[in-house]
Scaffold this active site. Structure first.
Site, PDB file in Angstrom:
ATOM      1  N   ASP A 189       7.426  -1.396  -0.859  1.00 26.98           N
ATOM      2  CA  ASP A 189       6.530  -1.981   0.129  1.00 26.98           C
ATOM      3  C   ASP A 189       5.123  -1.463  -0.176  1.00 26.98           C
ATOM      4  O   ASP A 189       4.976  -0.422  -0.815  1.00 26.98           O
ATOM      5  CB  ASP A 189       6.985  -1.518   1.529  1.00 26.98           C
ATOM      6  CG  ASP A 189       5.946  -1.800   2.590  1.00 26.98           C
ATOM      7  OD1 ASP A 189       5.562  -2.980   2.722  1.00 26.98           O
ATOM      8  OD2 ASP A 189       5.522  -0.854   3.285  1.00 26.98           O
ATOM      9  N   ASP A 199       8.220   1.842   4.664  1.00 23.39           N
ATOM     10  CA  ASP A 199       7.960   2.687   5.835  1.00 23.39           C
ATOM     11  C   ASP A 199       8.560   2.123   7.116  1.00 23.39           C
ATOM     12  O   ASP A 199       8.437   2.744   8.165  1.00 23.39           O
ATOM     13  CB  ASP A 199       6.453   2.913   6.025  1.00 23.39           C
ATOM     14  CG  ASP A 199       5.731   1.659   6.475  1.00 23.39           C
ATOM     15  OD1 ASP A 199       6.031   0.568   5.926  1.00 23.39           O
ATOM     16  OD2 ASP A 199       4.884   1.739   7.381  1.00 23.39           O
ATOM     17  N   ASP A 253       1.679  -1.716   2.232  1.00 26.90           N
ATOM     18  CA  ASP A 253       0.960  -1.088   3.350  1.00 26.90           C
ATOM     19  C   ASP A 253       1.804  -0.024   4.039  1.00 26.90           C
ATOM     20  O   ASP A 253       2.890  -0.316   4.535  1.00 26.90           O
ATOM     21  CB  ASP A 253       0.618  -2.153   4.406  1.00 26.90           C
ATOM     22  CG  ASP A 253      -0.816  -2.616   4.307  1.00 26.90           C
ATOM     23  OD1 ASP A 253      -1.716  -1.784   4.489  1.00 26.90           O
ATOM     24  OD2 ASP A 253      -1.008  -3.805   4.008  1.00 26.90           O
TER      25      ASP A 253
END
Lengths: 272, 272
Positions: free
Chosen positions: A11, A221, A13
């Site tokens: 991922d 995240d 961001d």
């Protein structure tokens, strides 16, 4: 036990960078994995910028990246529609990059019907399908056009369904707002969401890695998207605590990720 | 058995008129009731036009009406907020009439924060509450401003929650779209909806009639709003089949309205 992994899906961001800054350990982590001849790809739900732009940003932050190793929800939706329904005439609630991406797959995107008064019942001439995406130029005309098309049976797709997009200082409304509005007032449900946590984006990431899921890991995240999606695809998973997830959130899970990392710097030592 | 009724609350669209035409029997019905010295008031969920404009329209169609006998969701919300929370600084997703109506109750409406980039996290300076209404000028800036205010704890009100507003040729997205979007992305729920089927609008209608609910009747074309609301307020109810409801819809109800009317022309013969 150390996991043996050959392909890594990251991922962006909150995992690799936040805003315009690489997160701690990210640059070294990816450089180390590549030195071990591991494959790396990057996924993003944001349909606002081109793969070239994401690759350039990563390269600028010290992670040299080929645009083909960046997979956006816009790319995934473009490929999906080109494969399953290439004849549809699409009405897009989205920004210019998404329109360009869809057209690059040979798809037809209908222009805004600017000859019609947005306060009237807009006649959705020539629209077979509605595509909803993150769009910071959303307005009543677009909502009305999509509504009329959906009420007349148009198909219903979305690049992503995120409620809000993280930004410096907070977050701003994302495609989830528009999807919720249209679903509520039409009684329709979006048929396909291309981005995370859809398995479509994982399929394309694995195809790019050229490896079976069992030899790959998803790193992100967010538990409910990144980790859920990796597990569903049959991959190993690692959550990093540099974004929205805290250690106590992980402790609550019945089926936790394989690894919980303070930051990406810990990853190379935990896999082989 | 003939019902003895002294006060009548009429829905407008689909009951008294459709577009710019009085529905069959409406003019004669209301004239007859008034000759019997019955009281009549009119309610509308549409927060787009003033009570003066509705009264002028009714008068033009042959039903001479005082603006004070027209009750809109905007008026109801204005009175409610003036009574319960007059100090709030309101951010309004709505059209100019609503802003004027709220200000006429002494309420403070905040201007659009036009100095801020709508693609960034808008700082909702000086906003204590968000008011959502039917707004054909909805845009991303408004959605973003309301989102930021709600995420920081602003109170959350709506004039009405209709999914779509009937128009010649169909319907167009109404306040329900914006409410659904904001509720979904903020996890908040709207606290008060002033319009139908809220009891607030019935309280004000009964106050204007100056009669107890048991001596009044609610007449409308929608079972889930007009009829449900009338029953909840303890009034007699009549559904007219000139709008969205069909006779078979009524047959399905466990608790049907007191009267089912082909059109308003039948009403005077069924009440005394």
């Amino acid at each position: 036990m150390t996991l043996h992994i050959d392909g890594f899906v990251f991922d962006l961001d909150g995992t690799v960078y936040l805003g315009d800054t690489a997160l701690p350990g990210a640059v070294e982590c990816i450089a180390t994995l590549r030195r071990r001849n591991k494959r790396t790809v990057f996924v993003s739900n944001k349909p606002l910028e081109s793969r070239q732009a994401y690759a350039a940003k990563l390269t600028r932050l010290g992670i040299p990246t080929d645009p083909d190793d960046v997979i956006t929800s816009a790319l995934v939706l473009g490929r999906y529609l080109a494969r399953t329904a290439p004849q549809l005439h699409l009405y897009v609630i989205g920004e210019p990059y998404l329109v360009a991406e869809l057209r690059s797959h040979g798809l037809t995107v209908v222009d805004e019907l600017l000859d019609q008064d947005p306060r009237e019942v807009i006649q959705p001439r020539g629209i077979d399908a509605v595509v909803v995406a993150f769009d910071r130029t959303l307005d009543y005309r677009k909502l009305n056009t999509a509504y009329q098309a959906l009420m007349r049976g148009a198909r219903f797709f979305a690049t992503n369904a995120d409620k809000a997009c993280p930004m410096p200082g907070g977050a701003i409304p994302d495609a989830g707002a528009t999807i919720a509005a249209l679903e509520h007032i039409t009684g329709r449900k979006v048929e396909v969401v291309a981005g995370k946590p859809s398995t479509l984006i994982m399929e394309i990431a694995l195809e790019r890695l050229g490896l079976p899921a069992a030899r790959c890991m998803m790193i992100g995240d967010r538990l409910e998207t990144d980790i859920a999606m990796g597990k569903q695809a049959g991959m190993a998973t690692a959550v990093v605590l540099t974004g929205v997830t805290k250690r106590e959130d992980v402790a609550r899970l019945a089926s936790p990720p394989d690894l919980v990392l303070e930051n990406l710097g810990e990853l190379p030592g935990r896999v082989e």
